[in-house]
Enzyme design. Structure first.
Site, PDB file in Angstrom:
ATOM      1  N   SER A 247       3.616  -2.172  10.428  1.00  0.00           N
ATOM      2  CA  SER A 247       5.023  -2.214  10.483  1.00  0.00           C
ATOM      3  C   SER A 247       5.623  -3.350  10.433  1.00  0.00           C
ATOM      4  CB  SER A 247       5.258  -1.730  12.075  1.00  0.00           C
ATOM      5  OG  SER A 247       5.045  -0.675  12.413  1.00  0.00           O
TER       6      SER A 247
ATOM      7  N   GLU B  57      -6.872   4.664   8.206  1.00  0.00           N
ATOM      8  CA  GLU B  57      -6.545   6.004   7.765  1.00  0.00           C
ATOM      9  C   GLU B  57      -7.849   6.839   7.124  1.00  0.00           C
ATOM     10  OE1 GLU B  57      -2.921   5.572   5.640  1.00  0.00           O
ATOM     11  OE2 GLU B  57      -1.858   4.842   7.316  1.00  0.00           O
TER      12      GLU B  57
ATOM     13  N   ASN C 122       0.854  -1.245   0.007  1.00  0.00           N
ATOM     14  CA  ASN C 122       0.107  -0.081  -0.061  1.00  0.00           C
ATOM     15  C   ASN C 122       0.692   1.223  -0.149  1.00  0.00           C
ATOM     16  OD1 ASN C 122      -1.557   2.068   0.646  1.00  0.00           O
ATOM     17  ND2 ASN C 122      -2.487   1.425   2.620  1.00  0.00           N
ATOM     18  N   TRP C 123       1.073   1.729  -1.080  1.00  0.00           N
ATOM     19  CA  TRP C 123       2.018   3.073  -1.248  1.00  0.00           C
ATOM     20  C   TRP C 123       1.387   4.211  -0.631  1.00  0.00           C
ATOM     21  CZ3 TRP C 123       3.860   2.697  -6.905  1.00  0.00           C
ATOM     22  CH2 TRP C 123       4.439   1.572  -7.499  1.00  0.00           C
ATOM     23  N   LYS C 124       0.151   4.280  -0.252  1.00  0.00           N
ATOM     24  CA  LYS C 124      -0.378   5.351   0.570  1.00  0.00           C
ATOM     25  C   LYS C 124      -0.157   6.807  -0.528  1.00  0.00           C
ATOM     26  CE  LYS C 124      -0.119   3.266   4.762  1.00  0.00           C
ATOM     27  NZ  LYS C 124       0.112   3.350   6.260  1.00  0.00           N
TER      28      LYS C 124
ATOM     29  N   HIS D 283      -9.520   1.175   4.883  1.00  0.00           N
ATOM     30  CA  HIS D 283      -8.240   1.511   5.794  1.00  0.00           C
ATOM     31  C   HIS D 283      -8.437   2.485   7.044  1.00  0.00           C
ATOM     32  CE1 HIS D 283      -4.167   2.583   6.454  1.00  0.00           C
ATOM     33  NE2 HIS D 283      -3.719   1.590   5.954  1.00  0.00           N
TER      34      HIS D 283
ATOM     35  N   GLY E 143       2.685   2.317  10.773  1.00  0.00           N
ATOM     36  CA  GLY E 143       3.651   3.316  10.573  1.00  0.00           C
ATOM     37  C   GLY E 143       4.538   3.617  12.047  1.00  0.00           C
TER      38      GLY E 143
ATOM     39  N   GLY F 253       3.121  -1.224   4.250  1.00  0.00           N
ATOM     40  CA  GLY F 253       2.806   0.258   3.981  1.00  0.00           C
ATOM     41  C   GLY F 253       4.348   0.792   3.856  1.00  0.00           C
ATOM     42  N   GLY F 254       4.961   1.416   4.663  1.00  0.00           N
ATOM     43  CA  GLY F 254       6.245   1.991   4.567  1.00  0.00           C
ATOM     44  C   GLY F 254       7.314   1.248   3.597  1.00  0.00           C
TER      45      GLY F 254
ATOM     46  N   GLU G 110      -5.172  -4.883  10.789  1.00  0.00           N
ATOM     47  CA  GLU G 110      -4.060  -3.833  11.039  1.00  0.00           C
ATOM     48  C   GLU G 110      -4.509  -3.278  12.153  1.00  0.00           C
ATOM     49  OE1 GLU G 110      -2.369  -2.673   6.949  1.00  0.00           O
ATOM     50  OE2 GLU G 110      -3.800  -1.409   7.146  1.00  0.00           O
TER      51      GLU G 110
HETATM   52  P1  13P Z   1       3.141   0.376   7.860  1.00  0.00           P
HETATM   53  O1  13P Z   1       3.696  -1.039   7.201  1.00  0.00           O
HETATM   54  O2  13P Z   1       3.865   1.602   7.228  1.00  0.00           O
HETATM   55  O3  13P Z   1       3.049   0.096   9.155  1.00  0.00           O
HETATM   56  O4  13P Z   1       1.675   0.528   7.231  1.00  0.00           O
HETATM   57  C1  13P Z   1       0.730  -0.624   7.263  1.00  0.00           C
HETATM   58  C2  13P Z   1      -0.647  -0.074   6.461  1.00  0.00           C
HETATM   59  O5  13P Z   1      -1.152   0.733   6.746  1.00  0.00           O
HETATM   60  C3  13P Z   1      -0.583  -0.785   5.185  1.00  0.00           C
HETATM   61  O6  13P Z   1      -2.120  -0.674   4.848  1.00  0.00           O
END
Ligand code: 13P
Length: 255
Positions: free
Chosen positions: A213, A98, A10-12, A96, A174, A234-235, A168
């Protein structure tokens, strides 16, 4: 039941078109054979078309990070599931944390999006997870079950296997502090019970991912849990070498 491992990036809110293509090229170099494991990346909307072109000839699937619930209409700024199919997406993330946190998405909204995604022939990736305060109050299972039931309302047993669910925990996203694999597995067991109670046998085919993470160093702990079938990253999905390490861990588990 044997479920095929799935690793999703997930590149956000990251990457211009040029950066997105460079990342895919890096991934192509870093990723060996991905046989035995499914891999998908979810770029921002603006890069989907270009990334689809860059992924051509690879086994990496395309996904989006969100969609609207309607196929067309007066919804300025929104993107429909059919449009995502049109641009080559197979997956779409819905719910998600967020989006729940910053855009006020409720389980009812997430449910509408998920149903629309299924209707358009996409595989929705439904995200659920408790906040730190839910966890501290001992309400994790309850919160996650409510999000699952709310998000999946109206999905038939026949269509359920097309859905992917990602657990999640919000406090792990994050932060560099993932859940302990055994704790994530305990929640995942509760989620499977909830799915089984609502949808019976067909729920066995639903893939359950862990996200929060995830890194190449810790992913084996999660994938080693029989109830966890993959990861939503994510990251570190923005780092081709690290993402390739995560995929490799899933593959090595498979063989
Ligand atoms: P991180 O891997 O950066 O913690 O993010 C997880 C995430 O929200 C994937 O959708």
């Amino acid at each position: 039941m044997k479920r095929r491992p799935l690793i999703v990036g997930n590149w956000k809110l990251h990457n211009t078109v040029g950066e997105a293509i460079a990342l895919v090229e890096g991934l192509k170099r870093a990723l060996g054979d991905v046989a035995g494991c499914e891999v998908a990346v979810c770029p921002p909307f603006t890069a989907l078309y270009a990334v689809r072109g860059a992924l051509c000839g690879t086994a990496i699937a395309l996904g989006a990070q969100d969609c609207h619930w309607a196929e067309r209409g007066p919804f300025t700024g929104e993107v429909s599931p059919g449009m995502l199919r049109d641009v080559g997406c197979r997956f779409v993330i819905v719910g998600h944390s967020e989006r729940r946190q910053h855009f006020g998405e409720t389980d009812a909204v997430v449910n509408q999006k998920l149903l629309a995604a299924l209707a358009a022939g996409l595989n929705p990736i439904l995200c659920v997870g408790e906040r730190a305060r839910d966890r501290e109050a001992g309400r994790t299972q309850e919160v996650v079950a409510a999000q699952l039931e709310g998000g999946l309302a109206g999905v038939s047993a026949a269509r359920l296997p097309e859905v992917v669910v990602a657990y999640e925990p919000v406090w792990a996203i994050g932060t560099g502090t993932p859940a302990r694999p055994e704790d994530a597995a305990a929640v995942a067991v509760g989620m499977r019970q909830c799915l089984r109670a609502g949808w019976g046998e067909s729920s066995e085919a639903v893939r359950l991912l862990y996200g929060g993470s995830v890194s190449g160093a810790n992913v084996r702990g999660f994938l080693g849990q029989a109830v966890i079938d993959g990861a939503l990253v994510g990251g570190l999905s923005l780092d081709p070498v690290e993402f390739a390490r995560i995929v490799e861990a899933a593959r090595s588990l498979e063989t």
